[in-house]
Design a protein around this motif. Sequence first.
Motif, mmCIF file in Angstrom:
data_model
loop_
_atom_site.group_PDB
_atom_site.id
_atom_site.type_symbol
_atom_site.label_atom_id
_atom_site.label_comp_id
_atom_site.label_asym_id
_atom_site.label_seq_id
_atom_site.Cartn_x
_atom_site.Cartn_y
_atom_site.Cartn_z
ATOM 1 N N LEU A 45 -3.063 -8.220 -10.611
ATOM 2 C CA LEU A 45 -2.252 -7.026 -10.386
ATOM 3 C C LEU A 45 -2.917 -6.084 -9.388
ATOM 4 C CD1 LEU A 45 -0.859 -5.929 -13.886
ATOM 5 C CD2 LEU A 45 0.376 -6.962 -11.980
ATOM 6 N N ALA A 46 -4.229 -5.929 -9.497
ATOM 7 C CA ALA A 46 -4.940 -5.038 -8.583
ATOM 8 C C ALA A 46 -4.797 -5.522 -7.141
ATOM 9 C CB ALA A 46 -6.416 -4.956 -8.977
ATOM 10 N N ASN A 47 -4.937 -6.820 -6.919
ATOM 11 C CA ASN A 47 -4.743 -7.356 -5.582
ATOM 12 C C ASN A 47 -3.327 -7.126 -5.087
ATOM 13 O OD1 ASN A 47 -7.261 -8.466 -4.710
ATOM 14 N ND2 ASN A 47 -7.056 -10.053 -6.261
ATOM 15 N N GLY A 48 -2.373 -7.175 -5.999
ATOM 16 C CA GLY A 48 -0.987 -6.963 -5.609
ATOM 17 C C GLY A 48 -0.678 -5.548 -5.187
ATOM 18 N N MET A 49 -1.489 -4.569 -5.604
ATOM 19 C CA MET A 49 -1.212 -3.178 -5.243
ATOM 20 C C MET A 49 -1.303 -2.958 -3.741
ATOM 21 S SD MET A 49 -2.814 -0.755 -8.226
ATOM 22 C CE MET A 49 -4.469 -1.425 -8.083
ATOM 23 N N GLN A 50 -2.362 -3.508 -3.118
ATOM 24 C CA GLN A 50 -2.468 -3.317 -1.673
ATOM 25 C C GLN A 50 -1.295 -3.983 -0.964
ATOM 26 O OE1 GLN A 50 -6.232 -3.701 0.390
ATOM 27 N NE2 GLN A 50 -5.242 -4.647 2.147
ATOM 28 N N PHE A 51 -0.917 -5.167 -1.412
ATOM 29 C CA PHE A 51 0.232 -5.849 -0.811
ATOM 30 C C PHE A 51 1.480 -4.988 -0.933
ATOM 31 C CE2 PHE A 51 3.813 -8.771 -0.831
ATOM 32 C CZ PHE A 51 3.532 -9.603 0.245
ATOM 33 N N ARG A 52 1.730 -4.459 -2.109
ATOM 34 C CA ARG A 52 2.913 -3.629 -2.333
ATOM 35 C C ARG A 52 2.887 -2.381 -1.458
ATOM 36 N NH1 ARG A 52 7.882 -3.879 -3.735
ATOM 37 N NH2 ARG A 52 7.400 -5.123 -5.573
ATOM 38 N N TYR A 53 1.737 -1.755 -1.317
ATOM 39 C CA TYR A 53 1.626 -0.491 -0.591
ATOM 40 C C TYR A 53 1.720 -0.684 0.919
ATOM 41 C CZ TYR A 53 -0.120 4.177 0.545
ATOM 42 O OH TYR A 53 -0.252 5.457 1.033
ATOM 43 N N THR A 54 1.314 -1.855 1.415
ATOM 44 C CA THR A 54 1.187 -2.035 2.863
ATOM 45 C C THR A 54 2.140 -3.062 3.458
ATOM 46 O OG1 THR A 54 -0.530 -3.742 2.661
ATOM 47 C CG2 THR A 54 -1.266 -1.446 2.758
ATOM 48 N N ILE A 55 2.934 -3.768 2.667
ATOM 49 C CA ILE A 55 3.669 -4.908 3.199
ATOM 50 C C ILE A 55 4.816 -4.515 4.129
ATOM 51 C CG2 ILE A 55 5.101 -4.981 1.109
ATOM 52 C CD1 ILE A 55 4.062 -7.970 3.345
ATOM 53 N N GLY A 56 4.728 -4.911 5.348
ATOM 54 C CA GLY A 56 5.816 -4.868 6.308
ATOM 55 C C GLY A 56 6.626 -3.586 6.349
ATOM 56 N N ARG A 57 7.916 -3.752 6.596
ATOM 57 C CA ARG A 57 8.822 -2.621 6.722
ATOM 58 C C ARG A 57 9.162 -2.017 5.365
ATOM 59 N NH1 ARG A 57 12.974 -3.164 11.709
ATOM 60 N NH2 ARG A 57 13.349 -0.948 12.090
ATOM 61 N N GLU A 58 8.795 -2.691 4.285
ATOM 62 C CA GLU A 58 9.093 -2.191 2.945
ATOM 63 C C GLU A 58 7.969 -1.331 2.374
ATOM 64 O OE1 GLU A 58 9.238 -5.703 3.560
ATOM 65 O OE2 GLU A 58 11.258 -5.261 4.317
ATOM 66 N N GLY A 59 6.765 -1.433 2.926
ATOM 67 C CA GLY A 59 5.620 -0.776 2.330
ATOM 68 C C GLY A 59 5.494 0.694 2.693
ATOM 69 N N ALA A 60 4.731 1.413 1.891
ATOM 70 C CA ALA A 60 4.536 2.846 2.122
ATOM 71 C C ALA A 60 3.793 3.114 3.424
ATOM 72 C CB ALA A 60 3.765 3.462 0.947
ATOM 73 N N LEU A 61 2.894 2.213 3.823
ATOM 74 C CA LEU A 61 2.089 2.466 5.015
ATOM 75 C C LEU A 61 2.960 2.589 6.262
ATOM 76 C CD1 LEU A 61 -0.613 2.783 6.417
ATOM 77 C CD2 LEU A 61 -0.843 0.296 6.447
ATOM 78 N N TYR A 62 3.780 1.588 6.542
ATOM 79 C CA TYR A 62 4.663 1.648 7.717
ATOM 80 C C TYR A 62 5.585 2.857 7.637
ATOM 81 C CZ TYR A 62 8.751 0.908 10.618
ATOM 82 O OH TYR A 62 9.778 1.115 11.512
ATOM 83 N N ASN A 63 6.178 3.082 6.489
ATOM 84 C CA ASN A 63 7.184 4.131 6.379
ATOM 85 C C ASN A 63 6.591 5.529 6.426
ATOM 86 O OD1 ASN A 63 9.870 2.691 6.004
ATOM 87 N ND2 ASN A 63 8.576 1.617 4.536
ATOM 88 N N ALA A 64 5.345 5.693 5.984
ATOM 89 C CA ALA A 64 4.678 6.992 6.133
ATOM 90 C C ALA A 64 4.397 7.276 7.605
ATOM 91 C CB ALA A 64 3.385 7.018 5.322
ATOM 92 N N VAL A 65 3.918 6.273 8.335
ATOM 93 C CA VAL A 65 3.675 6.444 9.766
ATOM 94 C C VAL A 65 4.981 6.764 10.486
ATOM 95 C CG1 VAL A 65 2.958 5.250 11.881
ATOM 96 C CG2 VAL A 65 1.618 4.992 9.784
ATOM 97 N N ALA A 66 6.048 6.015 10.148
ATOM 98 C CA ALA A 66 7.344 6.221 10.807
ATOM 99 C C ALA A 66 7.927 7.586 10.477
ATOM 100 C CB ALA A 66 8.316 5.116 10.389
#
Length: 435
Positions: A45-66
Motif C-alpha cells: 500500500l505504501a508503494n501504491g501511494m506514490q503511484f496514486r499521487y503522481t500517475i499521469g494526467r490523473e495524479g495530483a502532481l500533474y494537476n497541481a502544476v497545471a
Amino acid sequence: MKRYILTTGLVALLVTQNACREEYLNPSAASEQQVVNSPSGLITLANGMQFRYTIGREGALYNAVAASGLTTRELRVLNAGNTDELLLEQGYNSVQGNNAVIRNLWTSSQLTRNTADIILQNVDRVVQDPGTRSGLIAYASIFKALSLGTLAQFFQQAPIVSGTNAQFVTREQLLREAIRQLEAAATLVAATPVAASFTSQIVPGIDIPNTLQALIARYSLFVGDYDKAIAAAGRVNLTTRSFFSFDENSRNPVFEVAFSNRNVFEPTNATFGLAGALAPDAADRRPDFYTQSASTARNLGTGFYTANNAPVPVYLPGEMLLIRAEAYARKGDLDNAITELNRVLTKTTDAWGIGAGLPAYSGPQTAEAVLTEIYRNRLIELAYMGFRLEDSRRFTRSGPGSAVPQTSQERNRNFLPYPQTERFNNSSTPDDPTN
C-alpha cells in the motif's frame, strides 16, 4: 519503479472513485484482507501511494502544476482541444466543478490520503519490527501531509476523513492536521530510525527524515506559524535530495503529458510569465535551468520535466531558504530575512544544480520591499512546482476581487470550485467560492 509496478493493481482494488465514501475495501477480494493484515501488504500500500499521487494526467502532481500554472499565467495552453486546461487558463467563471483537472486533483489527493490512513490505522496491529513500523508511519505521514497540503493550496475547505457525507474543514485545519501528523512521525523516526529492510522494499527517492522537516516547514509557513517554519527548515540537510522517482512504466507525468510533445501546455515564456519588477534579472542563471530556447525540439521545456524517468523533487533547497527568509520578514526580522534571501541570490548551484549567481540584495530595507523580493525569487526558484497560486494569495497579489483590471491581474482564481463528483455524492459539500 519497475519492480513496484505490480502493486498498483492491488491498490486499485482498495479504493473507490469517490474519495469521501466509506467503502474502500472490496470484501469479495480475499487478498485485500491479507494486505491490511501483513507488513508486506502494508508496504505494498505504501508503494501504491506514490503511484496514486503522481500517475499521469490523473495524479495530483500533474494537476497541481497545471492548475497553479494556468491560473497564474505561468503556463499557457497550446491546443484548445485540451478544454479543461484551456478553461483554467481563461479562469474566473470559466472554471467549473466539471473540470477534469479539478476532479483529478481532488480525487488523487483524497485517495492518497485515504490509503495513508489505512496504513496508519493498521500498522500498530500488524507490524512488530520497530524500524519497519517507524518507516511505514513516516512514509504514510508524508503522503497524507502532501495530500492535505495540496488540497489546502487549491480549495477553501475539504474533508479530512473518509465517510458518507464527510464533513468539510477549513484549509487551516487541513494544514494543521498535516503538520501534526508530520511532527508525530518526525519524533518517532528520531527515536526509532527507519529500518534498512523497509527502505529496501519501498520506492526509492524519498529521504524520510529530511522530507518530514521540509513539509513541516512548508505547511507551517502556509498557516502562519513562522517560528516553527524557521526551525523546521533549518533542520533540513540542503545537500540531500528527496524526490519522486519514475521510469518507463511509471513516467514523469508533466513530461509525459505536456513537455514530451507540444500539444497541451508549456511555459508562457522564458521569463516565467513575469514582467516589470518581478521579471528575472538578465544575469540570473535560473531561467537557463528551467527553460530551453525556442530553437530546440521542445520549446521551453522545464528543468524537472525533461524525460520519462526524470525525478521530481519533493522540496528544493532554495524553498527551505526562502521559507526562512519569508518567515523572518513576516516576524519583522529583516536582517535575518535578508541573510536567508542572499543565500538564494548568491548561490551558484545546489543539490539539484539550481543557482542564481546574483549579487546580494541591495534594495530598500523595508518589509514590503524585502517580501516582494522573496516573492519574486519564489516564482523563479520554484518555477512549475505548483506553488504559484498559493504564493500569489499569500502575498496578496492582484486577483479576482481586487481593484486591478482583470486583464492585468496576476491570477484568475483565488480558489477552485469543488468537483461535481464530490458535490453529487456528498451533501456536506459547501457552495463554490465566487472566484
